[in-house]
Design a protein around this motif. Structure first.
Motif, PDB file in Angstrom:
ATOM      1  N   UNK A  26       0.861  -1.184   0.000  1.00 19.19           N
ATOM      2  CA  UNK A  26       0.000   0.000   0.000  1.00 19.19           C
ATOM      3  C   UNK A  26       0.909   1.249   0.000  1.00 19.19           C
ATOM      4  N   UNK A  27       0.482   2.294  -0.703  1.00 20.20           N
ATOM      5  CA  UNK A  27       1.296   3.519  -0.791  1.00 20.20           C
ATOM      6  C   UNK A  27       0.636   4.630   0.020  1.00 20.20           C
ATOM      7  N   UNK A  28       1.442   5.310   0.816  1.00 23.37           N
ATOM      8  CA  UNK A  28       0.963   6.423   1.643  1.00 23.37           C
ATOM      9  C   UNK A  28       1.979   7.565   1.620  1.00 23.37           C
ATOM     10  N   UNK A  29       1.563   8.741   2.094  1.00 26.89           N
ATOM     11  CA  UNK A  29       2.500   9.855   2.280  1.00 26.89           C
ATOM     12  C   UNK A  29       2.352  10.294   3.732  1.00 26.89           C
ATOM     13  N   UNK A  55       4.580  15.409   0.535  1.00 22.64           N
ATOM     14  CA  UNK A  55       4.659  14.859  -0.817  1.00 22.64           C
ATOM     15  C   UNK A  55       5.507  13.582  -0.889  1.00 22.64           C
ATOM     16  N   UNK A  56       6.107  13.167   0.255  1.00 23.09           N
ATOM     17  CA  UNK A  56       7.032  12.012   0.224  1.00 23.09           C
ATOM     18  C   UNK A  56       6.242  10.697   0.316  1.00 23.09           C
ATOM     19  N   UNK A  57       6.255   9.935  -0.779  1.00 29.84           N
ATOM     20  CA  UNK A  57       5.462   8.690  -0.810  1.00 29.84           C
ATOM     21  C   UNK A  57       6.308   7.489  -0.443  1.00 29.84           C
ATOM     22  N   UNK A  58       5.700   6.567   0.286  1.00 32.61           N
ATOM     23  CA  UNK A  58       6.387   5.314   0.623  1.00 32.61           C
ATOM     24  C   UNK A  58       5.382   4.173   0.638  1.00 32.61           C
ATOM     25  N   UNK A  59       5.901   2.969   0.505  1.00 29.61           N
ATOM     26  CA  UNK A  59       5.021   1.818   0.738  1.00 29.61           C
ATOM     27  C   UNK A  59       5.041   1.542   2.242  1.00 29.61           C
ATOM     28  N   UNK A  60       4.040   0.811   2.689  1.00 31.06           N
ATOM     29  CA  UNK A  60       3.972   0.424   4.095  1.00 31.06           C
ATOM     30  C   UNK A  60       5.210  -0.411   4.464  1.00 31.06           C
ATOM     31  N   UNK A 104      -3.719   2.750  -2.689  1.00 35.00           N
ATOM     32  CA  UNK A 104      -2.775   3.829  -3.017  1.00 35.00           C
ATOM     33  C   UNK A 104      -3.439   5.153  -2.655  1.00 35.00           C
ATOM     34  N   UNK A 105      -2.897   5.838  -1.656  1.00 30.81           N
ATOM     35  CA  UNK A 105      -3.548   7.048  -1.157  1.00 30.81           C
ATOM     36  C   UNK A 105      -2.503   8.110  -0.835  1.00 30.81           C
ATOM     37  N   UNK A 106      -2.446   9.105  -1.682  1.00 28.82           N
ATOM     38  CA  UNK A 106      -1.650  10.294  -1.373  1.00 28.82           C
ATOM     39  C   UNK A 106      -2.257  11.461  -2.147  1.00 28.82           C
ATOM     40  N   UNK A 107      -1.907  12.675  -1.729  1.00 31.41           N
ATOM     41  CA  UNK A 107      -2.623  13.843  -2.238  1.00 31.41           C
ATOM     42  C   UNK A 107      -1.684  14.835  -2.902  1.00 31.41           C
ATOM     43  N   UNK A 108      -2.264  15.727  -3.647  1.00 33.67           N
ATOM     44  CA  UNK A 108      -1.494  16.845  -4.197  1.00 33.67           C
ATOM     45  C   UNK A 108      -1.170  17.820  -3.057  1.00 33.67           C
TER      46      UNK A 108
END
Ligand SMILES: NC(=O)c1ccc[n+]([C@@H]2O[C@H](COP(=O)([O-])OP(=O)(O)OC[C@H]3O[C@@H](n4cnc5c(N)ncnc54)[C@H](O)[C@@H]3O)[C@@H](O)[C@H]2O)c1
Length: 333
Positions: free
Chosen positions: A206-209, A239-244, A273-277
């Motif tokens: 799963x991707x989060x920021x 803005x920094x995305x990572x996987x769990x 996959x959840x991250x925002x602008x």
């Protein structure tokens, strides 16, 4: 000139940071919390604190008298659990909003800042941007979507100005690490402090920021005042995305732990996959990411180790047990 400000959820994680920041800026701050998920140790001695439940409309009317700006943060924010405890979670997240909206209009509040959530975007393709539709996938997100919509209605019907903030995956010191249902970094740190393996739902891809509390707080505080933020919806977060899996490796490494993640079945309705602008928050609220995830986790570990491991607290019962994660049903978090 200083404003009279009411912060709800002031004994909680984000609320207590916000109270401190608003006091530092010279405002007169009162806060309210029923201590269901917050702690007195988080409450600033420089604010007027009321212990109370925002579902009580008489209490809310008293608290809002003479207030210029409301920051409404109080909530039961366990998104994953909301699929299994929708009755109580909706009651906690919706009734206070209605009480506060009516009191805000009747008392001439200038601006109502509401911490919504990235959960309102649901399973749309990331990055989530503010103009996307509200398509929540779980009761928590649906409750936040309802509250956002009520703000828009109250703006049109009663001229109440709002700012809707959609934070995401905020972490840092003062977060409730005893809550087994939310705040994954805190749950891992708490388990590792008693030498137990960190739990990962699904395959961990799963991707989060994850967003550090300090910079999230600054942006939320600015929302009460920034002229350009009036009646806007604004994502707030890193803005920094990572996987769990990557986030978990960082926690393990920073705690010098030999443990390995324990993989358990995925949680129903979890958005993968959840991250925002971030452009709008940078432009309107001056958001700037000052901590890398490693730096932020290191600060949180130092704080948590100062407190030591916490006994998990299963506050709200599961209303639907069938198909709930075993680690929740068995209370083995
Ligand atoms: N932390 C995050 O990653 C995140 C992400 C998106 C949105 N949010 C939102 O930000 C807000 C703050 O979240 P947090 O992480 O600080 O949570 P938190 O649980 O630490 O704080 C919420 C506080 O609200 C209080 N509260 C709950 N119900 C209440 C009631 N009926 N009356 C009075 N007080 C009550 C709790 O005791 C708690 O102290 C919430 O609205 C949450 O939905 C948080």
């Amino acid at each position: 000139m200083g404003k009279n400000i009411l912060v709800t959820g002031g004994a909680g994680f984000m609320g207590s940071w916000l109270v401190d920041e608003l006091i530092r800026r010279g405002h007169s701050v009162s806060s309210v919390d029923d201590l269901s998920g917050g702690y007195m140790r988080n409450v600033s001695k420089e604010c007027r604190f009321t212990k109370g439940d925002l579902r009580d409309s008489d209490l809310v009317n008293r608290l809002v008298k003479g207030v210029d700006i409301i920051y409404h943060l109080a909530a039961y924010a366990a998104e994953g659990q909301s699929v299994f405890s929708p009755i109580s979670i909706n009651d906690i997240n919706i009734k206070p909003m209605n009480n506060l909206l009516v009191a805000a209009v009747n008392n001439g509040v200038e601006r109502f800042v509401f911490t919504s959530s990235m959960a309102v975007y649901g399973n749309q393709p990331a990055p989530f941007s503010e103009e996307m539709a509200r398509l929540p996938e779980d009761p928590y997100g649906a409750g936040k979507a309802y509250c956002e919509n009520m703000l828009e209605i109250f703006r049109a019907a009663h001229d109440l100005d709002y700012v809707i903030i959609r934070p995401h995956n905020v972490y840092g010191p003062r977060q409730n690490i005893a809550d087994p249902f939310r705040n994954v970094i805190g749950i891992w740190i708490n388990r590792l402090m008693s030498n137990r393996a960190p739990i990962v739902y699904g395959n961990g891809e799963q991707v989060r920021a994850f967003s550090y509390i300090e910079e999230s707080t600054d942006a939320i505080a600015n929302a009460g005042f920034a002229p350009g933020a009036r009646n806007e919806i604004i994502n707030v977060g890193s803005p920094e995305r990572v996987t769990i899996n990557e986030a978990c490796s960082k926690v393990l490494r920073l705690m010098a732990s030999e443990q390995r993640p324990e993989y358990v079945p995925p949680r129903p309705q979890e958005v993968k996959v959840a991250y925002s602008t971030t452009e709008k928050s940078e432009r309107l609220l001056g958001y700037s990411n000052r901590h890398t995830l490693e730096e932020g986790i290191a600060c949180m570990i130092e704080w948590a180790q100062g407190m030591g491991p916490q006994e998990p607290s299963y506050r709200l019962p599961l209303e639907i047990v069938k198909s709930a994660p075993r680690v929740w049903v068995d209370k083995s978090m």
